[in-house]
Design a protein around this motif. Structure first.
Motif, short mmCIF file in Angstrom:
data_model
loop_
_atom_site.label_atom_id
_atom_site.label_comp_id
_atom_site.label_asym_id
_atom_site.label_seq_id
_atom_site.Cartn_x
_atom_site.Cartn_y
_atom_site.Cartn_z
N LEU A 1 0.82 -1.21 0.00
CA LEU A 1 0.00 0.00 0.00
C LEU A 1 0.86 1.26 0.00
N HIS A 2 1.93 1.24 0.76
CA HIS A 2 2.81 2.42 0.80
C HIS A 2 3.45 2.65 -0.57
N ARG A 3 3.86 1.57 -1.24
CA ARG A 3 4.48 1.72 -2.55
C ARG A 3 3.50 2.31 -3.56
N LEU A 4 2.26 1.90 -3.48
CA LEU A 4 1.26 2.40 -4.44
C LEU A 4 0.72 3.78 -4.07
N TYR A 5 0.43 3.98 -2.78
CA TYR A 5 -0.38 5.14 -2.39
C TYR A 5 0.27 5.95 -1.27
N HIS A 6 1.57 6.13 -1.32
CA HIS A 6 2.24 6.87 -0.25
C HIS A 6 1.87 8.35 -0.24
N GLU A 7 1.27 8.86 -1.33
CA GLU A 7 0.84 10.25 -1.35
C GLU A 7 -0.64 10.40 -0.99
N GLU A 8 -1.30 9.28 -0.67
CA GLU A 8 -2.71 9.30 -0.31
C GLU A 8 -2.87 9.01 1.18
N ASP A 9 -4.02 9.42 1.73
CA ASP A 9 -4.36 9.07 3.11
C ASP A 9 -5.15 7.77 3.08
N VAL A 10 -4.49 6.70 3.51
CA VAL A 10 -5.10 5.37 3.45
C VAL A 10 -5.11 4.75 4.84
N ARG A 11 -6.25 4.20 5.22
CA ARG A 11 -6.38 3.50 6.50
C ARG A 11 -6.44 2.00 6.25
N LEU A 12 -5.51 1.28 6.88
CA LEU A 12 -5.46 -0.17 6.75
C LEU A 12 -6.02 -0.80 8.02
#
Length: 297
Positions: free
Chosen positions: A211-222
């Motif tokens: 997830l970090h590799r794909l969406y490190h510029e997004e706010d994502v909750r895992l």
């Protein structure tokens, strides 16, 4: 990579998109251990196993989800069952002589048809059927949702006979983004980034790193992972019920044709249930099927 078979949900805080990731190792190994699958069949079975687990993670129901693919090719049947308790089992039928090394979906299953069945314990059964169109199983499933009235949904699937992994993205009803153009732009953005995933990354990275590799510029909750396990739902009682459904005359006739013993094999797990003349008599006398007769050797 985690050794725990699990599905794990994530949400984008600033857009109406949710995701699900699945990693399968032990349960995948248990499915493969039941039959000597050639590598192309084992990999396709793993992708379908991951797909079923992803779908179960997106549905709110108490029951069973069944993915089934049929074709006229060297793999006439693929079938996966995943319960709402995240218990999975699966099988493939194949012609070993005609399975070529490195064969893909359409070489293995030409003119295929994919069926998705949702069988709740309470409520109406749902079934959808679509052609197996697309370069791979992930594209076929994405196309299935594109042609239905479901929310836009995309799949990414890979398996290598040891690990089966899957990623799902699904657009949610308008909430954070009300403008249609902004919603579409956001959807295209997150799916385009997911399209950059390589098979090696999907199979080799843990969920947080992926997830970090794909969406490190997004706010994502895992969210916390939910365990997945292999478990077969076969039982002696269910096998006995199948014999009772034949009727006493047909069951006794079959018993005679088979030399005095009926064998019921589970195609999913290879468990074998044996019934002799005393068992059959006990069944139709209402004595139940909890244990073999005392005359069994």
């Amino acid at each position: 990579m985690s050794q725990n078979d699990q599905s794990q949900r994530f949400l984008f805080d600033n857009s109406d998109v949710r995701g699900e990731m699945v990693e399968l190792e032990r349960s995948y190994a248990e499915v493969l251990a039941k039959h000597p699958y050639p590598q192309p069949v084992a990999e396709l079975l793993g992708e379908m196993l991951a797909a079923a687990a992803l779908l179960c993670g997106t549905l709110k129901f108490d029951g069973l989800l069944i993915l089934q693919a049929r074709s006229s090719g060297s793999v006439p049947l693929l079938m996966i069952e995943c319960s709402s308790d995240r218990e999975v089992r699966g099988l493939a039928r194949y012609d070993a002589e005609s399975v070529k090394d490195g064969a893909g979906l359409h070489e293995l299953m030409p003119d295929g048809v994919l069926t998705m069945t949702i069988d709740p314990k309470n409520g109406q059964r749902y079934q959808g059927i679509v052609p197996l169109e697309g370069a791979n199983l992930a594209e076929c499933l994405s196309g299935y949702f594109a042609t239905s009235e479901q929310l836009p949904t995309r799949f990414w699937l890979n398996a290598d006979s040891r690990h089966a992994r899957g990623l799902l993205l699904q657009q949610l009803p308008a909430d954070r983004l009300k403008d249609a153009e902004a919603r579409e732009a956001s959807w295209q953005h997150v799916t385009a980034l997911a399209d950059t995933l390589t098979a090696e990354e999907l199979l080799g990275l843990d969920n947080e790193t992926l997830l970090h590799r794909l969406y490190h510029e997004e706010d994502v909750r895992l969210f916390d992972g939910q365990p997945l396990v292999f478990r077969c739902s076969c039982s002696r009682e269910r096998s006995a019920n199948a014999l009772v459904s034949l009727g006493q005359d047909d069951a006794e006739r079959l018993l005679g044709e088979l030399g005095g013993e009926i064998t019921v094999d589970c195609q999913f797990c290879n468990q074998r249930y044996l019934f002799d003349g005393n068992d059959i008599a006990q069944l139709f006398a209402g004595g139940g099927s909890a244990a073999p007769s005392e005359t069994r050797h």
